[in-house]
Design a protein around this motif. Structure first.
Motif, PDB file in Angstrom:
ATOM      1  N   PHE A  36       4.832  -6.691   2.044  1.00 26.68           N
ATOM      2  CA  PHE A  36       3.740  -5.911   1.470  1.00 26.68           C
ATOM      3  C   PHE A  36       2.463  -6.752   1.408  1.00 26.68           C
ATOM      4  O   PHE A  36       1.376  -6.270   1.730  1.00 26.68           O
ATOM      5  CB  PHE A  36       4.142  -5.423   0.072  1.00 26.68           C
ATOM      6  N   GLU A  37       2.614  -8.016   1.043  1.00 24.70           N
ATOM      7  CA  GLU A  37       1.452  -8.905   0.962  1.00 24.70           C
ATOM      8  C   GLU A  37       0.812  -9.103   2.334  1.00 24.70           C
ATOM      9  O   GLU A  37      -0.414  -9.083   2.474  1.00 24.70           O
ATOM     10  CB  GLU A  37       1.843 -10.259   0.366  1.00 24.70           C
ATOM     11  N   GLU A  38       1.642  -9.282   3.366  1.00 30.44           N
ATOM     12  CA  GLU A  38       1.122  -9.430   4.728  1.00 30.44           C
ATOM     13  C   GLU A  38       0.397  -8.167   5.174  1.00 30.44           C
ATOM     14  O   GLU A  38      -0.665  -8.243   5.811  1.00 30.44           O
ATOM     15  CB  GLU A  38       2.246  -9.754   5.712  1.00 30.44           C
ATOM     16  N   LEU A  39       0.967  -7.009   4.852  1.00 29.79           N
ATOM     17  CA  LEU A  39       0.338  -5.740   5.190  1.00 29.79           C
ATOM     18  C   LEU A  39      -1.040  -5.652   4.550  1.00 29.79           C
ATOM     19  O   LEU A  39      -2.029  -5.328   5.216  1.00 29.79           O
ATOM     20  CB  LEU A  39       1.215  -4.570   4.738  1.00 29.79           C
ATOM     21  N   CYS A  40      -1.124  -5.956   3.273  1.00 30.85           N
ATOM     22  CA  CYS A  40      -2.400  -5.886   2.551  1.00 30.85           C
ATOM     23  C   CYS A  40      -3.403  -6.876   3.129  1.00 30.85           C
ATOM     24  O   CYS A  40      -4.591  -6.550   3.288  1.00 30.85           O
ATOM     25  CB  CYS A  40      -2.187  -6.147   1.057  1.00 30.85           C
ATOM     26  N   LYS A  55      -4.049  -3.580  -2.215  1.00 28.87           N
ATOM     27  CA  LYS A  55      -2.843  -3.451  -3.049  1.00 28.87           C
ATOM     28  C   LYS A  55      -3.024  -2.383  -4.107  1.00 28.87           C
ATOM     29  O   LYS A  55      -2.117  -1.579  -4.361  1.00 28.87           O
ATOM     30  CB  LYS A  55      -2.509  -4.791  -3.708  1.00 28.87           C
ATOM     31  N   ALA A  56      -4.202  -2.358  -4.734  1.00 34.06           N
ATOM     32  CA  ALA A  56      -4.470  -1.364  -5.780  1.00 34.06           C
ATOM     33  C   ALA A  56      -4.446   0.047  -5.207  1.00 34.06           C
ATOM     34  O   ALA A  56      -3.866   0.964  -5.804  1.00 34.06           O
ATOM     35  CB  ALA A  56      -5.816  -1.656  -6.442  1.00 34.06           C
ATOM     36  N   VAL A  57      -5.044   0.227  -4.039  1.00 26.80           N
ATOM     37  CA  VAL A  57      -5.066   1.548  -3.407  1.00 26.80           C
ATOM     38  C   VAL A  57      -3.652   1.989  -3.039  1.00 26.80           C
ATOM     39  O   VAL A  57      -3.251   3.124  -3.309  1.00 26.80           O
ATOM     40  CB  VAL A  57      -5.981   1.543  -2.161  1.00 26.80           C
ATOM     41  N   LEU A  58      -2.875   1.097  -2.445  1.00 28.24           N
ATOM     42  CA  LEU A  58      -1.517   1.468  -2.040  1.00 28.24           C
ATOM     43  C   LEU A  58      -0.623   1.749  -3.246  1.00 28.24           C
ATOM     44  O   LEU A  58       0.232   2.643  -3.195  1.00 28.24           O
ATOM     45  CB  LEU A  58      -0.916   0.382  -1.145  1.00 28.24           C
ATOM     46  N   ASP A  59      -0.830   1.028  -4.332  1.00 27.00           N
ATOM     47  CA  ASP A  59      -0.079   1.294  -5.564  1.00 27.00           C
ATOM     48  C   ASP A  59      -0.378   2.699  -6.072  1.00 27.00           C
ATOM     49  O   ASP A  59       0.527   3.458  -6.398  1.00 27.00           O
ATOM     50  CB  ASP A  59      -0.419   0.260  -6.628  1.00 27.00           C
ATOM     51  N   ARG A  60      -1.630   3.064  -6.118  1.00 29.74           N
ATOM     52  CA  ARG A  60      -2.023   4.403  -6.579  1.00 29.74           C
ATOM     53  C   ARG A  60      -1.564   5.464  -5.592  1.00 29.74           C
ATOM     54  O   ARG A  60      -1.202   6.563  -5.993  1.00 29.74           O
ATOM     55  CB  ARG A  60      -3.543   4.491  -6.764  1.00 29.74           C
ATOM     56  N   MET A  61      -1.580   5.133  -4.301  1.00 31.16           N
ATOM     57  CA  MET A  61      -1.166   6.089  -3.280  1.00 31.16           C
ATOM     58  C   MET A  61       0.281   6.520  -3.513  1.00 31.16           C
ATOM     59  O   MET A  61       0.597   7.713  -3.471  1.00 31.16           O
ATOM     60  CB  MET A  61      -1.324   5.488  -1.884  1.00 31.16           C
TER      61      MET A  61
END
Length: 138
Positions: A36-40, A55-61
């Motif tokens: 996940f970190e590499e993706l971000c 990371k914040a956007v994907l968490d909310r997504m």
């Protein structure tokens, strides 16, 4: 780069096959994992967002997708594709016999968008061997 695969021996599931018949089937072999970190970080490198913003956007997504799926909506994600829930149930002879407790746990269905569909169509394959432990067990 090709998608690597190996061959594994398994039961012949074709109609009319003998009880002990075996066939070889392809099995994809992972060449690693993107965290996940590499993706971000990769996303952040190609735009004006920081890795923390991504990371914040994907968490909310994930939260928003979940909320809308539970509400029965199809969630469209642009070129990524869309998510929807499907259900199955036990059957009844009459409508009156049916109740919601007969519905099974919903499944999440992802339908990939055009770009991901193209990746599937453009994939090439490279055989890397036969899994001996399964192939030898005849």
């Amino acid at each position: 780069m090709a998608l690597q695969y190996t061959l594994v021996q398994g039961k012949d599931m074709s109609e009319g096959a003998a009880e002990d018949a075996k066939l070889y089937y392809a099995r994809a072999v992972s060449s690693g994992e993107m965290t996940f970190e590499e993706l971000c970080e990769d996303i952040a490198e190609t735009c004006t967002l920081t890795s923390a913003d991504v990371k914040a956007v994907l968490d909310r997504m994930a939260w928003i997708i979940s909320k809308n799926l539970k509400a029965g909506r199809i969630v469209q994600m642009g070129e990524l594709g869309n998510f929807r829930l499907t259900v199955g149930s036990r059957g009844t002879i009459t409508k009156e016999e049916f109740n919601a407790s007969m519905i099974k746990k919903p499944k999440v269905v992802f339908h990939p968008g055009k770009r991901i569909q193209e990746a599937r169509a453009e994939t090439s394959f490279e055989r890397i061997g036969v899994e001996e432990e399964e192939a030898g067990a005849a």
